[in-house]
Design a protein around this motif. Sequence first.
Motif, PDB file in Angstrom:
ATOM      1  N   PRO A 136       0.753  -1.097   0.074  1.00 42.28           N
ATOM      2  CA  PRO A 136       0.180   0.057   0.125  1.00 42.28           C
ATOM      3  C   PRO A 136       0.686   1.179   0.095  1.00 42.28           C
ATOM      4  CG  PRO A 136      -0.596  -1.771   1.389  1.00 42.28           C
ATOM      5  CD  PRO A 136       0.756  -2.175   1.096  1.00 42.28           C
ATOM      6  N   GLY A 137       0.631   2.269  -0.924  1.00 48.23           N
ATOM      7  CA  GLY A 137       1.337   3.111  -1.259  1.00 48.23           C
ATOM      8  C   GLY A 137       2.493   3.227  -1.881  1.00 48.23           C
ATOM      9  N   GLY A 138       3.076   2.093  -2.124  1.00 46.44           N
ATOM     10  CA  GLY A 138       4.047   1.630  -3.005  1.00 46.44           C
ATOM     11  C   GLY A 138       4.048   2.245  -4.565  1.00 46.44           C
ATOM     12  N   ALA A 139       5.055   2.398  -5.289  1.00 46.06           N
ATOM     13  CA  ALA A 139       5.199   3.340  -6.504  1.00 46.06           C
ATOM     14  C   ALA A 139       5.483   2.357  -7.787  1.00 46.06           C
ATOM     15  CB  ALA A 139       6.195   4.339  -6.523  1.00 46.06           C
ATOM     16  N   VAL A 140       4.911   2.704  -8.953  1.00 49.44           N
ATOM     17  CA  VAL A 140       5.074   1.960 -10.186  1.00 49.44           C
ATOM     18  C   VAL A 140       5.604   3.068 -10.949  1.00 49.44           C
ATOM     19  CG1 VAL A 140       2.681   2.511 -10.829  1.00 49.44           C
ATOM     20  CG2 VAL A 140       4.133   0.770 -12.209  1.00 49.44           C
ATOM     21  N   ALA A 141       6.982   2.864 -11.663  1.00 49.79           N
ATOM     22  CA  ALA A 141       7.629   3.441 -12.707  1.00 49.79           C
ATOM     23  C   ALA A 141       7.768   2.911 -14.006  1.00 49.79           C
ATOM     24  CB  ALA A 141       9.050   3.919 -12.061  1.00 49.79           C
ATOM     25  N   LEU A 142       7.073   3.588 -14.913  1.00 54.48           N
ATOM     26  CA  LEU A 142       7.161   2.890 -16.292  1.00 54.48           C
ATOM     27  C   LEU A 142       7.968   3.996 -16.925  1.00 54.48           C
ATOM     28  CD1 LEU A 142       3.453   1.918 -16.714  1.00 54.48           C
ATOM     29  CD2 LEU A 142       5.247   0.538 -15.509  1.00 54.48           C
ATOM     30  N   PHE A 143       9.048   3.541 -17.818  1.00 56.44           N
ATOM     31  CA  PHE A 143       9.686   4.423 -18.767  1.00 56.44           C
ATOM     32  C   PHE A 143      10.382   3.928 -19.922  1.00 56.44           C
ATOM     33  CE2 PHE A 143      12.021   2.973 -14.981  1.00 56.44           C
ATOM     34  CZ  PHE A 143      13.328   2.755 -15.250  1.00 56.44           C
ATOM     35  N   TRP A 144      10.486   4.751 -20.857  1.00 57.29           N
ATOM     36  CA  TRP A 144      11.118   4.532 -22.256  1.00 57.29           C
ATOM     37  C   TRP A 144      11.955   5.473 -22.559  1.00 57.29           C
ATOM     38  CZ3 TRP A 144       6.253   4.175 -20.586  1.00 57.29           C
ATOM     39  CH2 TRP A 144       5.320   2.778 -20.767  1.00 57.29           C
ATOM     40  N   ASN A 145      12.944   4.963 -23.789  1.00 57.85           N
ATOM     41  CA  ASN A 145      13.689   5.892 -24.349  1.00 57.85           C
ATOM     42  C   ASN A 145      13.638   6.151 -25.874  1.00 57.85           C
ATOM     43  OD1 ASN A 145      14.701   3.647 -24.528  1.00 57.85           O
ATOM     44  ND2 ASN A 145      16.776   4.001 -23.436  1.00 57.85           N
ATOM     45  N   TRP A 186       4.665  16.673 -18.627  1.00 57.61           N
ATOM     46  CA  TRP A 186       4.017  16.800 -19.771  1.00 57.61           C
ATOM     47  C   TRP A 186       2.856  15.595 -19.681  1.00 57.61           C
ATOM     48  CZ3 TRP A 186       5.236  12.941 -24.090  1.00 57.61           C
ATOM     49  CH2 TRP A 186       5.691  11.826 -23.612  1.00 57.61           C
ATOM     50  N   ALA A 187       2.140  15.944 -20.603  1.00 59.04           N
ATOM     51  CA  ALA A 187       0.996  14.879 -20.655  1.00 59.04           C
ATOM     52  C   ALA A 187       0.892  13.418 -21.272  1.00 59.04           C
ATOM     53  CB  ALA A 187      -0.249  15.527 -21.665  1.00 59.04           C
ATOM     54  N   GLY A 188       2.054  13.472 -22.241  1.00 58.32           N
ATOM     55  CA  GLY A 188       2.389  12.077 -22.930  1.00 58.32           C
ATOM     56  C   GLY A 188       1.542  11.844 -23.938  1.00 58.32           C
ATOM     57  N   PRO A 189       1.801  10.996 -24.796  1.00 56.80           N
ATOM     58  CA  PRO A 189       1.151  10.662 -26.371  1.00 56.80           C
ATOM     59  C   PRO A 189      -0.129   9.867 -25.959  1.00 56.80           C
ATOM     60  CG  PRO A 189       3.094   9.102 -25.808  1.00 56.80           C
ATOM     61  CD  PRO A 189       3.098  10.242 -24.835  1.00 56.80           C
ATOM     62  N   PRO A 190      -1.004   9.827 -27.061  1.00 55.56           N
ATOM     63  CA  PRO A 190      -2.278   9.113 -26.781  1.00 55.56           C
ATOM     64  C   PRO A 190      -2.300   7.837 -26.185  1.00 55.56           C
ATOM     65  CG  PRO A 190      -2.182  10.173 -28.929  1.00 55.56           C
ATOM     66  CD  PRO A 190      -0.623  10.161 -28.373  1.00 55.56           C
ATOM     67  N   ASP A 191      -1.170   7.019 -26.577  1.00 53.24           N
ATOM     68  CA  ASP A 191      -1.047   5.736 -25.926  1.00 53.24           C
ATOM     69  C   ASP A 191      -0.171   5.478 -24.537  1.00 53.24           C
ATOM     70  OD1 ASP A 191       1.584   6.373 -26.948  1.00 53.24           O
ATOM     71  OD2 ASP A 191       1.727   4.230 -27.915  1.00 53.24           O
ATOM     72  N   TRP A 192      -0.144   6.723 -23.978  1.00 48.97           N
ATOM     73  CA  TRP A 192       0.774   6.637 -22.633  1.00 48.97           C
ATOM     74  C   TRP A 192      -0.058   6.118 -21.563  1.00 48.97           C
ATOM     75  CZ3 TRP A 192       5.368   7.328 -21.904  1.00 48.97           C
ATOM     76  CH2 TRP A 192       6.039   7.972 -20.749  1.00 48.97           C
ATOM     77  N   PRO A 193       0.543   5.344 -20.790  1.00 48.43           N
ATOM     78  CA  PRO A 193      -0.477   4.840 -19.620  1.00 48.43           C
ATOM     79  C   PRO A 193      -1.146   5.507 -18.812  1.00 48.43           C
ATOM     80  CG  PRO A 193       2.067   4.633 -19.161  1.00 48.43           C
ATOM     81  CD  PRO A 193       1.858   5.476 -20.467  1.00 48.43           C
TER      82      PRO A 193
END
Length: 271
Positions: A136-145, A186-193
Amino acid sequence: MSAGSGIDRARAQVFGEAAELYDASRPGYADDLVAQVLEYAALDGGAALEIGAGTGKATVPFAEAGAALVCVEPDPRMAAVLRRNTARLPAVRVEEGAFEQWQRRGRRFGLVLAATSWHWVDPERRWDLVHDALEPGGAVALFWNPLGVRDRGLHAALAEVDARHGMTQAPHATLASSYGDEAGHWAGPPDWPDAQCRRDGRFTDLGSTRFRADRDYDTARYLGHLASLSCYRVLPPAHREELLADTARVLDAHGGIGLVEFGDLFLARRR
């Protein structure tokens, strides 16, 4: 995996055949990105879980910054390189297998991260699996380059080569200028999670950040990067070599390739 997962398993399983090339040629992740994730997660000695760790492009900088990680990697050839790269980092544990079949064994984590691997996880199950793995309260981090080509003339020349060979997914297909000057939040592209995560409702404190840096590659280094990508690995070998040779001629004529390397980061927290 469910039948409707939409994951291309043939492409998902080709990285191991080029594990050493992947390790030598793929770009890493910005120190600022790693720092932001760890600050957000505030692990305070707790462990992180990495999905699809590959050869450790993200694992190593996170571990060097003090994170203890359990790394799930489906390909034993990639896992072998990952173990070699993290042998000096005792807080890294490597467990082989697909994330969808991975056995949590009651463990929960303060951070779940996926570095250019989220798109290989079953979209019908991934948010459930991440939620279950998080404290509970744990973080998720998703990233690309993603990459963008700085020079318009080179971009056009490479586009001609790709069109001739039917390559539609090359990382140099986009001009850096088309990304705009947006950096920071930023808001991210249309397929952003972000949108899918908001619909899920079990996560909060969502945010997205873009990092950017200029990089210059010589021909050999950039060809190695291309040859490690799934869209190139699935080509028949003769076709792949012909495409890479034609690409090399263009790169040699331009003295290599100048790119903008972006680091696109999505963060959220389990409620």
